[in-house]
Motif scaffolding. Structure first.
Motif, mmCIF file in Angstrom:
data_model
loop_
_atom_site.group_PDB
_atom_site.id
_atom_site.type_symbol
_atom_site.label_atom_id
_atom_site.label_comp_id
_atom_site.label_asym_id
_atom_site.label_seq_id
_atom_site.Cartn_x
_atom_site.Cartn_y
_atom_site.Cartn_z
ATOM 1 N N TYR A 8 -5.648 3.800 6.026
ATOM 2 C CA TYR A 8 -4.671 3.211 5.124
ATOM 3 C C TYR A 8 -4.904 3.709 3.705
ATOM 4 O O TYR A 8 -6.046 3.776 3.234
ATOM 5 C CB TYR A 8 -4.753 1.676 5.182
ATOM 6 C CG TYR A 8 -4.417 1.160 6.564
ATOM 7 C CD1 TYR A 8 -3.104 1.140 7.011
ATOM 8 C CD2 TYR A 8 -5.422 0.744 7.435
ATOM 9 C CE1 TYR A 8 -2.786 0.694 8.297
ATOM 10 C CE2 TYR A 8 -5.111 0.302 8.719
ATOM 11 C CZ TYR A 8 -3.794 0.279 9.137
ATOM 12 O OH TYR A 8 -3.494 -0.135 10.407
ATOM 13 N N HIS A 10 1.830 2.484 13.174
ATOM 14 C CA HIS A 10 0.905 1.990 12.139
ATOM 15 C C HIS A 10 -0.497 1.965 12.734
ATOM 16 O O HIS A 10 -0.727 1.313 13.761
ATOM 17 C CB HIS A 10 1.280 0.573 11.689
ATOM 18 C CG HIS A 10 2.403 0.513 10.718
ATOM 19 N ND1 HIS A 10 2.550 -0.523 9.824
ATOM 20 C CD2 HIS A 10 3.437 1.348 10.480
ATOM 21 C CE1 HIS A 10 3.635 -0.332 9.088
ATOM 22 N NE2 HIS A 10 4.193 0.801 9.477
ATOM 23 N N HIS A 61 0.019 4.405 5.544
ATOM 24 C CA HIS A 61 -0.681 3.988 6.761
ATOM 25 C C HIS A 61 -0.751 5.177 7.710
ATOM 26 O O HIS A 61 0.109 6.061 7.685
ATOM 27 C CB HIS A 61 0.062 2.836 7.441
ATOM 28 C CG HIS A 61 1.487 3.183 7.800
ATOM 29 N ND1 HIS A 61 1.827 3.875 8.948
ATOM 30 C CD2 HIS A 61 2.653 2.945 7.149
ATOM 31 C CE1 HIS A 61 3.137 4.062 8.977
ATOM 32 N NE2 HIS A 61 3.673 3.508 7.905
ATOM 33 N N ARG A 83 0.844 -1.197 0.000
ATOM 34 C CA ARG A 83 0.000 0.000 0.000
ATOM 35 C C ARG A 83 0.876 1.243 0.000
ATOM 36 O O ARG A 83 2.057 1.211 0.370
ATOM 37 C CB ARG A 83 -0.918 -0.020 1.219
ATOM 38 C CG ARG A 83 -0.152 0.062 2.532
ATOM 39 C CD ARG A 83 -0.999 -0.330 3.720
ATOM 40 N NE ARG A 83 -0.177 -0.346 4.937
ATOM 41 C CZ ARG A 83 -0.462 -1.031 6.039
ATOM 42 N NH1 ARG A 83 -1.554 -1.763 6.085
ATOM 43 N NH2 ARG A 83 0.324 -0.977 7.091
#
Length: 375
Positions: A319, A315, A308, A305
């Protein structure tokens, strides 16, 4: 653990957070929230038990009711000094007593509750046994945006953490890379993060040469050589809030291809940043960065990805990924970190933490994104 509690927050701040969380839970159709030790408890109360053990500690929140913190009696003196102590009721239980029965008295017997992702299974099972009519959903599932939008004080702390990580990068680019092990450079990075104020170092990825093609490479004893591309990805917690940045450096002069791939990732990172604005979908950031890399023929080598969220953990939601249609809101903070990973050869990643502003985005990392040559 979550590091030190920032002095920036008062009991009123924590009370407002608990009220907001209880309100959002009710709006989501939940009877309340059950918060175990961990990031959510720190964010809501400023409290971290001195030791997380099998003894139950649980914050109970429900709309229209006073917050209650259930704690073991031997932990009660510390809990009484938590930043949010004046805004909640402490209910302690002694060894030999049933903590689940004590907690069950605070809950609706047939309610559905949000519960911390990191709650121990034994505690959840204990509650289910005490109240078989209840059901539960993880907080990430039930209230994924609970901590996503940061207030002004949180943004200041995140900016300070980002500046500290930037300072660490400015120092590490001056050290020798060639002839040293990845573990040596990683140790330097960790020491620099601590020197610039981090209480906790979560990761120091130093991925040299072909290791750079693994986004989450575990540092090892590989000796860094002249001609290596080296991905540096590092961060942790400073005053309770996270840093996370990536830069890719080169030991000596790069090849034309290495420069081309690095420039491509830099262009993609810029495109992702430019896509940040209120009302845009999270997936728009991913699409913007990915389109640049795919358009150059490297789409299959961008394997994660684009970003985040970050806050009291490094994290967390939201997202930046295809399929996430949630709109961006001022105060959200997240990474923008496209990469290209060529198996057996090298990798490139460039990462900044970005916050959404009223009219776009603002980077919290500001070191050079151009190719940096190290020795």
């Amino acid at each position: 653990m979550t590091g030190a509690v920032p002095a920036s927050f008062t009991a009123d701040d924590y009370e407002a957070r608990m009220e907001r969380a209880a309100r959002q839970a009710a709006e989501a159709g939940l009877a309340g929230l059950l918060v175990a030790p961990g990031p959510d408890l720190v964010w809501l109360t400023g409290y971290t038990p001195t030791a997380v053990t099998e003894r139950l500690t649980l914050l109970v929140l429900a709309a229209g009711r006073d917050p209650v913190l259930v704690v073991p009696t031997l932990e009660a003196p510390d809990a009484e000094h938590a930043p949010a102590a004046s805004a909640l009721t402490l209910r302690d239980w002694t060894d030999g007593k049933d903590p689940y029965a004590a907690t069950a008295a605070l809950l609706d017997a047939d309610g559905r509750f949000g519960i911390s992702d990191n709650a121990w299974a034994m505690h959840l099972l204990g509650l289910q046994k005490a109240l078989p009519g209840t059901s539960y959903a993880s907080l990430t599932e039930a209230l994924p945006m609970l901590r996503a939008v940061k207030d002004a004080a949180e943004l200041e702390l995140l900016a300070a953490a980002g500046a500290a990580a930037d300072a660490a990068f400015e120092e590490i680019r001056q050290v020798s890379f060639a002839g040293r092990r990845e573990t040596d450079v990683a140790a330097d990075l960790a020491a620099l993060l601590r020197r610039f104020g981090h209480s906790q170092v979560d990761f120091t990825i130093v991925a040299s040469g072909p290791n750079g093609a693994n986004p989450h490479h575990e540092i090892g004893d590989r000796v860094i050589e002249r001609g290596d591309m080296v991905v540096l990805d590092f961060g942790g917690l400073k005053d309770g809030y996270g840093s996370d940045t990536s830069r890719t450096v080169h030991v000596g002069e790069p090849t034309d291809e290495e420069r081309r791939v690095h420039d491509l990732v830099r262009e993609a990172q810029e495109a992702g940043f430019r896509a940040v604005r209120p009302g845009a979908a999270c997936q728009d950031v991913d699409r913007a960065a990915r389109a640049v890399i795919a358009g150059a023929g490297y789409g299959e080598y961008f394997i994660h990805r684009t970003g985040h969220g970050i806050g009291v953990t490094t994290h967390e939601p939201p997202y930046m990924i295809e399929g996430e249609e949630r709109p961006l809101v001022p105060g959200m903070c997240f990474s923008v970190e496209p990469g290209v990973y060529l198996p057996g050869r090298f990798g490139v990643r460039i990462e900044d933490i970005v916050t959404v502003t009223e009219d776009g985005g603002r980077r919290l990392n500001n070191t050079a994104r151009e190719m940096v040559i190290v020795e």
